[in-house]
Design a protein around this motif. Structure first.
Motif, PDB file in Angstrom:
ATOM      1  N   VAL A   1      69.918  73.156   6.561  1.00  0.00           N
ATOM      2  CA  VAL A   1      69.477  71.992   7.335  1.00  0.00           C
ATOM      3  C   VAL A   1      68.657  72.544   8.492  1.00  0.00           C
ATOM      4  N   CYS A   2      67.341  72.460   8.377  1.00  0.00           N
ATOM      5  CA  CYS A   2      66.470  73.141   9.340  1.00  0.00           C
ATOM      6  C   CYS A   2      66.059  72.273  10.526  1.00  0.00           C
ATOM      7  N   GLY A   3      66.073  70.934  10.355  1.00  0.00           N
ATOM      8  CA  GLY A   3      65.530  70.101  11.417  1.00  0.00           C
ATOM      9  C   GLY A   3      64.032  70.322  11.551  1.00  0.00           C
ATOM     10  N   MET A   4      63.526  70.190  12.759  1.00  0.00           N
ATOM     11  CA  MET A   4      62.109  70.413  13.016  1.00  0.00           C
ATOM     12  C   MET A   4      61.837  71.905  13.153  1.00  0.00           C
ATOM     13  N   VAL A   5      60.923  72.411  12.351  1.00  0.00           N
ATOM     14  CA  VAL A   5      60.547  73.818  12.406  1.00  0.00           C
ATOM     15  C   VAL A   5      59.074  73.926  12.806  1.00  0.00           C
ATOM     16  N   PRO A   6      58.639  75.096  13.292  1.00  0.00           N
ATOM     17  CA  PRO A   6      57.263  75.241  13.774  1.00  0.00           C
ATOM     18  C   PRO A   6      56.197  74.840  12.757  1.00  0.00           C
ATOM     19  N   SER A   7      56.394  75.132  11.479  1.00  0.00           N
ATOM     20  CA  SER A   7      55.358  74.816  10.489  1.00  0.00           C
ATOM     21  C   SER A   7      55.136  73.308  10.372  1.00  0.00           C
ATOM     22  N   ILE A   8      56.221  72.530  10.405  1.00  0.00           N
ATOM     23  CA  ILE A   8      56.083  71.072  10.346  1.00  0.00           C
ATOM     24  C   ILE A   8      55.430  70.557  11.615  1.00  0.00           C
ATOM     25  N   ALA A   9      55.892  71.041  12.768  1.00  0.00           N
ATOM     26  CA  ALA A   9      55.326  70.600  14.048  1.00  0.00           C
ATOM     27  C   ALA A   9      53.840  70.937  14.135  1.00  0.00           C
ATOM     28  N   ARG A  10      53.456  72.111  13.618  1.00  0.00           N
ATOM     29  CA  ARG A  10      52.051  72.532  13.664  1.00  0.00           C
ATOM     30  C   ARG A  10      51.180  71.625  12.788  1.00  0.00           C
ATOM     31  N   ASP A  11      51.682  71.257  11.615  1.00  0.00           N
ATOM     32  CA  ASP A  11      50.925  70.368  10.735  1.00  0.00           C
ATOM     33  C   ASP A  11      50.726  68.994  11.364  1.00  0.00           C
ATOM     34  N   ILE A  12      51.780  68.482  12.006  1.00  0.00           N
ATOM     35  CA  ILE A  12      51.679  67.174  12.674  1.00  0.00           C
ATOM     36  C   ILE A  12      50.643  67.247  13.800  1.00  0.00           C
ATOM     37  N   ALA A  13      50.694  68.309  14.593  1.00  0.00           N
ATOM     38  CA  ALA A  13      49.758  68.455  15.713  1.00  0.00           C
ATOM     39  C   ALA A  13      48.316  68.544  15.211  1.00  0.00           C
ATOM     40  N   ALA A  14      48.102  69.325  14.154  1.00  0.00           N
ATOM     41  CA  ALA A  14      46.751  69.477  13.612  1.00  0.00           C
ATOM     42  C   ALA A  14      46.229  68.156  13.042  1.00  0.00           C
ATOM     43  N   ASN A  15      47.075  67.427  12.321  1.00  0.00           N
ATOM     44  CA  ASN A  15      46.661  66.138  11.762  1.00  0.00           C
ATOM     45  C   ASN A  15      46.340  65.142  12.859  1.00  0.00           C
ATOM     46  N   PHE A  16      47.143  65.157  13.910  1.00  0.00           N
ATOM     47  CA  PHE A  16      46.909  64.229  15.017  1.00  0.00           C
ATOM     48  C   PHE A  16      45.552  64.487  15.677  1.00  0.00           C
ATOM     49  N   LEU A  17      45.270  65.740  16.002  1.00  0.00           N
ATOM     50  CA  LEU A  17      43.994  66.046  16.656  1.00  0.00           C
ATOM     51  C   LEU A  17      42.814  65.771  15.725  1.00  0.00           C
ATOM     52  N   GLU A  18      42.971  65.983  14.455  1.00  0.00           N
ATOM     53  CA  GLU A  18      41.899  65.703  13.502  1.00  0.00           C
ATOM     54  C   GLU A  18      41.531  64.229  13.509  1.00  0.00           C
ATOM     55  N   LEU A  19      42.522  63.375  13.746  1.00  0.00           N
ATOM     56  CA  LEU A  19      42.292  61.925  13.724  1.00  0.00           C
ATOM     57  C   LEU A  19      41.960  61.339  15.095  1.00  0.00           C
ATOM     58  N   ARG A  20      42.402  61.955  16.167  1.00  0.00           N
ATOM     59  CA  ARG A  20      42.224  61.377  17.498  1.00  0.00           C
ATOM     60  C   ARG A  20      41.318  62.202  18.416  1.00  0.00           C
ATOM     61  N   ASN A  21      41.191  63.475  18.188  1.00  0.00           N
ATOM     62  CA  ASN A  21      40.349  64.324  19.031  1.00  0.00           C
ATOM     63  C   ASN A  21      39.836  65.506  18.208  1.00  0.00           C
ATOM     64  N   PRO A  22      39.021  65.213  17.193  1.00  0.00           N
ATOM     65  CA  PRO A  22      38.587  66.274  16.269  1.00  0.00           C
ATOM     66  C   PRO A  22      37.777  67.387  16.938  1.00  0.00           C
ATOM     67  N   ALA A  23      37.128  67.082  18.058  1.00  0.00           N
ATOM     68  CA  ALA A  23      36.342  68.102  18.757  1.00  0.00           C
ATOM     69  C   ALA A  23      37.218  69.002  19.625  1.00  0.00           C
ATOM     70  N   ARG A  24      38.498  68.678  19.716  1.00  0.00           N
ATOM     71  CA  ARG A  24      39.457  69.438  20.536  1.00  0.00           C
ATOM     72  C   ARG A  24      39.044  69.481  22.009  1.00  0.00           C
TER      73      ARG A  24
END
Length: 333
Positions: free
Chosen positions: A114-137
């Motif tokens: 039972v891993c809960g939130m791990v860095p790989s999942i958190a990183r994917d969520i962060a990348a997807n969010f910026l791609e949709l809301r701030n793609p230019a970073r």
């Protein structure tokens, strides 16, 4: 025949040696006595387990259980060690063997990961969010550049793969109207009525790493509030030759000397990036021990350490920051 020479040594006569005589210190004699006890225990346990496996119902031990111990040398060695432990407590042989099996079975029972939130999942969520809301970073300082797409609309990410029925909400928000500055707000909730159960803001608006860290932060707070337990589980494959070298050093077969330095070392990588290092070491004087240490992701700092073990461990377990890290040893065939 053993004859005392003085207070520091003894002499063994009539041995198959060129000189016909061997000198041993009391420490060496104690090591030999320990080895003799070990060999006697091995013989007794092996005979009983073999009889249990080959003649179902002939002993108190189930045939299927006995066969498992016969097939795994590390389990059989641990059975010998633990049986001796209970014998020393005053148990008769069969009750001692039964209690030893119970203790081992409890230790090697499979653990559901039972891993809960791990860095790989958190990183994917962060990348997807910026791609949709701030793609230019864009970093969030000053006014939004005219040629940059930027949206402050919130986005929700279901995280059932980490926590059942939970959602991560990310939103770029302005924290100063006088000197405009945008950050990313992160919260975790179960439904709209509990929005913002835990919230964390980043320093800027365009960093995947900052958003990842914010997601991990609110996740850990959620775990503490809800009593959520994380269990990370990995299996370490060990070659028979490696096991035999460890066994020889641990169980007195090198009573008059032995391996010096590291006998075995293996690094176990867990899904959150933590690393457990399992090491067996010998002192060259007939003693050996095992130890496991845990380091955090991208760090050499030791954050958890096991007690020293003078027997072979099929299961190493370390705890750190509300998580339990399990490493099960498997002897490959």
């Amino acid at each position: 025949m053993i004859t005392k020479l003085n207070k520091k040594s003894v002499v063994l006569q009539n041995l198959s040696l060129q000189s016909g005589t061997a000198f041993l210190s009391y420490e060496e004699l104690a090591s030999l006595a320990k080895l003799q006890e070990r060999l006697t225990d091995e013989n007794d346990v092996n005979n009983f387990i073999t009889r249990s496996a080959n003649a179902p119902g002939s002993t108190e031990i189930a045939s299927c259980v006995a066969k498992k111990y016969l097939d795994d040398p590390s389990l059989m060695d641990n059975l010998v060690v633990k049986t001796r432990f209970f014998l020393n407590l005053g148990y008769y042989f069969v009750p001692a063997l039964s209690k030893a099996i119970d203790a081992i079975e409890e230790d090697i029972t499979p653990v559901d990961e039972v891993c809960g939130m791990v860095p790989s999942i958190a990183r994917d969520i962060a990348a997807n969010f910026l791609e949709l809301r701030n793609p230019a970073r864009w970093d969030g300082n000053g006014d939004v550049p005219n040629d940059t797409y930027f949206s402050s609309m919130p986005l929700d990410f279901p995280i059932d793969n980490a926590y059942p029925n939970q959602t991560i909400r990310l939103q770029l928000v302005q924290v100063s109207k006088v000197n405009p500055h945008y950050v990313c707000a992160c919260s975790i909730f179960e439904d709209e009525s509990h929005a913002g159960i835990t919230e964390k803001c980043t320093n800027g608006a365009g960093s995947i790493k900052e958003i990842e860290d914010a997601i991990l932060f609110v996740s850990r707070i959620y775990e503490l509030r809800e009593g959520f337990s994380r269990d990370f589980v990995e299996t370490v494959n060990m070659y028979p030759t490696e096991y035999r070298a460890i066994r020889k050093a641990l169980y007195g077969e090198e009573a008059l000397g032995g391996s010096t330095g590291v006998i075995f070392s293996n690094k176990v990588l867990f899904k959150d990036g933590s690393v457990m290092t399992i090491t067996y070491t010998g002192d060259g004087k007939g003693k050996a021990w095992g130890e496991a240490v845990l380091t955090e992701k991208d760090s050499e700092k030791i954050v958890a350490r096991s007690p020293i073990s003078y027997t072979f461990a099929n299961h190493w377990k370390l705890c750190f920051k509300g998580a339990v890290y399990h490493a099960f040893i498997k002897i490959t065939q």
